[in-house]
Design an enzyme around this catalytic site. Structure first.
Site, PDB file in Angstrom:
ATOM      1  N   GLY A  10       8.474   2.589 -15.812  1.00  0.00           N
ATOM      2  CA  GLY A  10       8.903   1.475 -16.643  1.00  0.00           C
ATOM      3  C   GLY A  10       7.707   0.768 -17.227  1.00  0.00           C
ATOM      4  O   GLY A  10       6.554   1.104 -16.934  1.00  0.00           O
ATOM      5  N   GLY A  11       7.966  -0.211 -18.045  1.00  0.00           N
ATOM      6  CA  GLY A  11       6.904  -1.003 -18.649  1.00  0.00           C
ATOM      7  C   GLY A  11       6.305  -1.978 -17.656  1.00  0.00           C
ATOM      8  O   GLY A  11       6.802  -2.152 -16.538  1.00  0.00           O
ATOM      9  N   LYS A  16       9.978  -2.575 -11.800  1.00  0.00           N
ATOM     10  CA  LYS A  16       9.975  -1.237 -11.193  1.00  0.00           C
ATOM     11  C   LYS A  16       9.465  -1.242  -9.753  1.00  0.00           C
ATOM     12  O   LYS A  16      10.014  -0.551  -8.902  1.00  0.00           O
ATOM     13  CB  LYS A  16       9.195  -0.234 -12.050  1.00  0.00           C
ATOM     14  CG  LYS A  16       7.751  -0.530 -12.238  1.00  0.00           C
ATOM     15  CD  LYS A  16       7.155   0.338 -13.344  1.00  0.00           C
ATOM     16  CE  LYS A  16       5.727  -0.067 -13.615  1.00  0.00           C
ATOM     17  NZ  LYS A  16       5.551  -1.458 -14.048  1.00  0.00           N
ATOM     18  N   SER A  17       8.434  -2.022  -9.452  1.00  0.00           N
ATOM     19  CA  SER A  17       7.913  -2.052  -8.076  1.00  0.00           C
ATOM     20  C   SER A  17       8.929  -2.652  -7.114  1.00  0.00           C
ATOM     21  O   SER A  17       9.144  -2.127  -6.016  1.00  0.00           O
ATOM     22  CB  SER A  17       6.598  -2.827  -8.008  1.00  0.00           C
ATOM     23  OG  SER A  17       5.575  -2.114  -8.660  1.00  0.00           O
ATOM     24  N   ALA A  35      -1.340   1.856  -1.401  1.00  0.00           N
ATOM     25  CA  ALA A  35      -1.803   0.927  -2.430  1.00  0.00           C
ATOM     26  C   ALA A  35      -2.981   1.533  -3.177  1.00  0.00           C
ATOM     27  O   ALA A  35      -3.942   1.985  -2.562  1.00  0.00           O
ATOM     28  CB  ALA A  35      -2.213  -0.392  -1.781  1.00  0.00           C
ATOM     29  N   HIS A  51       1.840  -9.489  -3.311  1.00  0.00           N
ATOM     30  CA  HIS A  51       2.645  -8.275  -3.117  1.00  0.00           C
ATOM     31  C   HIS A  51       2.826  -7.985  -1.623  1.00  0.00           C
ATOM     32  O   HIS A  51       3.923  -7.632  -1.193  1.00  0.00           O
ATOM     33  CB  HIS A  51       1.998  -7.074  -3.815  1.00  0.00           C
ATOM     34  CG  HIS A  51       2.429  -6.893  -5.226  1.00  0.00           C
ATOM     35  ND1 HIS A  51       3.471  -6.056  -5.570  1.00  0.00           N
ATOM     36  CD2 HIS A  51       1.975  -7.423  -6.371  1.00  0.00           C
ATOM     37  CE1 HIS A  51       3.634  -6.099  -6.868  1.00  0.00           C
ATOM     38  NE2 HIS A  51       2.738  -6.917  -7.390  1.00  0.00           N
ATOM     39  N   ARG A  55       6.493  -7.939   0.392  1.00  0.00           N
ATOM     40  CA  ARG A  55       6.979  -6.773   1.143  1.00  0.00           C
ATOM     41  C   ARG A  55       7.411  -7.177   2.540  1.00  0.00           C
ATOM     42  O   ARG A  55       8.353  -6.628   3.074  1.00  0.00           O
ATOM     43  CB  ARG A  55       5.887  -5.699   1.238  1.00  0.00           C
ATOM     44  CG  ARG A  55       5.821  -4.784   0.064  1.00  0.00           C
ATOM     45  CD  ARG A  55       4.999  -3.553   0.333  1.00  0.00           C
ATOM     46  NE  ARG A  55       3.671  -3.779   0.849  1.00  0.00           N
ATOM     47  CZ  ARG A  55       2.604  -4.043   0.117  1.00  0.00           C
ATOM     48  NH1 ARG A  55       2.716  -4.156  -1.185  1.00  0.00           N
ATOM     49  NH2 ARG A  55       1.424  -4.206   0.675  1.00  0.00           N
ATOM     50  N   GLU A  63      -4.663   1.777   1.908  1.00  0.00           N
ATOM     51  CA  GLU A  63      -5.315   1.505   0.637  1.00  0.00           C
ATOM     52  C   GLU A  63      -6.158   2.711   0.226  1.00  0.00           C
ATOM     53  O   GLU A  63      -7.104   3.070   0.916  1.00  0.00           O
ATOM     54  CB  GLU A  63      -6.163   0.243   0.739  1.00  0.00           C
ATOM     55  CG  GLU A  63      -5.313  -0.987   1.007  1.00  0.00           C
ATOM     56  CD  GLU A  63      -6.112  -2.275   1.080  1.00  0.00           C
ATOM     57  OE1 GLU A  63      -7.311  -2.264   0.775  1.00  0.00           O
ATOM     58  OE2 GLU A  63      -5.504  -3.284   1.448  1.00  0.00           O
TER      59      GLU A  63
END
Length: 172
Positions: A10-11, A16-17, A35, A51, A55, A63
């Protein structure tokens, strides 16, 4: 094709996330967040922290800004993985002056070899204007090729617009 691979595209700021996180949570499996972002400034540090807070608990975070495949090598089939995001990863690859085609080959191989259920988030960058500089044009082209290859390997592709999922391939 990797059946347990879902591509969420998606943009920027399309939701989306958040949709991908909810989708991974619906599997009912232990969750791993891969990540790809790097914090080069205070704004990005704050965004990464926000973020993580959103979560909440219950996510193992790995990461891996340059080689997300390394985060997948030891995962068993009873895990649900969210890689967020392929666009940031590709930016890291290009800024490191690595070959995007070779890095993409390595990523797709790692995705195919991992037995866990994987959801990978990516940006659609080809619907805007032609960028005014060579680096941005190379990035847009590399991102488009990456997205095409990810979609071909994925058993499911979901486009998210304004937080709403649109199934492009497979079944939910």
């Amino acid at each position: 094709m990797t059946h347990d691979l879902t591509l969420v595209i998606g943009g920027a700021a399309s939701g989306k996330s958040a949709w991908a996180e909810d989708f991974v949570e619906s599997f009912g499996l232990p969750k791993v967040y891969v990540a790809t972002a790097q914090a080069f400034d205070a704004e990005m540090t704050a965004k990464i922290s926000a973020h993580k807070s959103l979560r909440g608990p219950g996510w193992e975070t790995r990461e891996t800004p340059l080689i997300p495949g390394d985060a997948l090598t030891d995962l068993p089939a009873d895990r649900a993985v969210l890689i967020d995001c392929a666009t940031m990863w590709l930016s890291n690859v290009m800024l490191a002056e690595a070959d995007p085609a070779h890095a993409t080959d390595d990523l797709l191989s790692a995705l195919g070899a991992c037995p866990a259920r994987i959801v990978i988030v990516t940006n659609e960058v080809g619907q805007g204007i032609v960028p005014d500089n060579a680096l941005a044009r190379r990035f847009r082209e590399a991102q488009g090729r990456l997205n095409i290859r990810l979609a071909a390997q994925a058993g499911r592709v979901v486009q998210v617009v304004a937080g709403l999922p649109n199934l492009l391939k497979g079944a939910l």
